[in-house]
Design an enzyme around this catalytic site. Structure first.
Site, PDB file in Angstrom:
ATOM      1  N   PRO A   2       9.735 -10.391   6.658  1.00  0.00           N
ATOM      2  CA  PRO A   2      10.000  -8.997   6.346  1.00  0.00           C
ATOM      3  C   PRO A   2       9.471  -8.633   4.970  1.00  0.00           C
ATOM      4  O   PRO A   2       9.309  -9.478   4.104  1.00  0.00           O
ATOM      5  CB  PRO A   2      11.536  -8.925   6.377  1.00  0.00           C
ATOM      6  CG  PRO A   2      11.981 -10.314   6.046  1.00  0.00           C
ATOM      7  CD  PRO A   2      10.967 -11.219   6.672  1.00  0.00           C
ATOM      8  N   GLU A   3       9.229  -7.329   4.776  1.00  0.00           N
ATOM      9  CA  GLU A   3       8.745  -6.863   3.483  1.00  0.00           C
ATOM     10  C   GLU A   3       9.876  -6.894   2.461  1.00  0.00           C
ATOM     11  O   GLU A   3      11.051  -6.712   2.780  1.00  0.00           O
ATOM     12  CB  GLU A   3       8.221  -5.425   3.602  1.00  0.00           C
ATOM     13  CG  GLU A   3       6.908  -5.328   4.349  1.00  0.00           C
ATOM     14  CD  GLU A   3       5.769  -5.987   3.597  1.00  0.00           C
ATOM     15  OE1 GLU A   3       5.816  -6.071   2.360  1.00  0.00           O
ATOM     16  OE2 GLU A   3       4.829  -6.413   4.275  1.00  0.00           O
TER      17      GLU A   3
END
Length: 270
Positions: A2-3
């Protein structure tokens, strides 16, 4: 993977202290960051730092055998200090240098990252799908226009997506859209090439001024010298909901877009 959330990283402040210096020791005091710190980072010991680069909000430390990737997360801070400085409980990573200095990552929430990027760090899953850097020739109106066709998401959310362009955080998105007179709620796919041309120019302008003046002051951010950024003094709309528009005098509206505070002028921005 995930970012990571939006942060500020001051590469310019630490580069002179790192480039050309040999790493004598990599001290991982706590591996429990956003992702466990891999043992491969120990390969940095004995290596000379060739360059310090930035890709979006990630800092790359390059050596002959590969690169380390750092991210500050939500509350992290990087400082170059004397190696003898006593560590606190939130000082998780310490990269000791031959100069007697060390690069210290302090991260109370442990949401930052210290990863091994190997010989091709830009191919790392966190970096490989990022959009162009906003202050390069690779970022122009055609990029935004082409990627926006058919997109129903709000233009503010669109330009804050790192897959379209990196580095346009919430503050800068508010300011650039105001300068370009574009309503942040407008669907990205409905904006013309001509208006994206103006928006692109304003994004570049806003970011260039912010970098020159040291960034914006956020509660968890300090520059490498511990001082806050001062671009906040030039903000036209961000954080000023309900105040008069600097252009027309109408009250600025404040709403939530993508869970982020969004301030705009309903008269000037169409």
């Amino acid at each position: 993977m995930p970012e990571l959330p939006e942060v500020e990283v001051s590469r310019q402040g630490i580069t002179p202290f790192l480039t050309g210096k040999q790493i004598t020791r990599v001290e991982v005091r706590d591996k429990r960051l956003r992702w466990p710190v891999p043992d491969e980072v120990n390969q940095l010991e004995g290596q000379t730092i060739i360059a310090v680069r930035r890709r979006a909000k990630y800092l790359l430390i390059d050596t002959a055998i590969g690169s380390a990737i750092l991210h500050l997360g939500m509350s992290g801070r990087l400082r170059v200090i004397d190696s003898a400085t006593v560590a606190d409980k939130h000082d998780h990573i310490q990269i000791h240098l031959c100069s007697g200095k060390m690069l210290r990552l302090t991260d109370p929430r442990r949401f930052g990252a210290f990863l091994w990027g190997g010989a091709t760090p830009l191919a790392h899953p966190l970096l490989s799908k990022l959009g162009p850097e906003p202050l390069t020739k690779q970022f122009d109106a055609n990029v935004l226009y082409g990627r926006s066709r058919g997109r129903k998401s709000a233009v503010k959310t669109f330009i804050m997506d790192n897959h379209n362009v990196v580095g346009v955080g919430n503050i800068y998105a508010n300011e650039a859209l105001f300068a370009a007179r574009i309503n942040p709620k407008t669907a990205a796919g409905k904006i013309s090439l001509a208006r994206y041309q103006l928006l692109t120019e304003e994004i570049k302008s806003v970011l260039a001024r912010a970098i020159q003046q040291g960034g914006t002051t956020l509660k968890d951010f300090a520059q490498s010298d511990g001082k806050p950024g001062y671009f906040v003094q030039e903000l036209k709309v961000y954080g000023k909901g309900g105040q008069p528009c600097p252009n027309c005098g109408a009250a600025l509206k404040e709403i939530k877009l993508g869970q982020r505070s969004t301030v705009y002028c309903a008269i000037c921005q169409r």
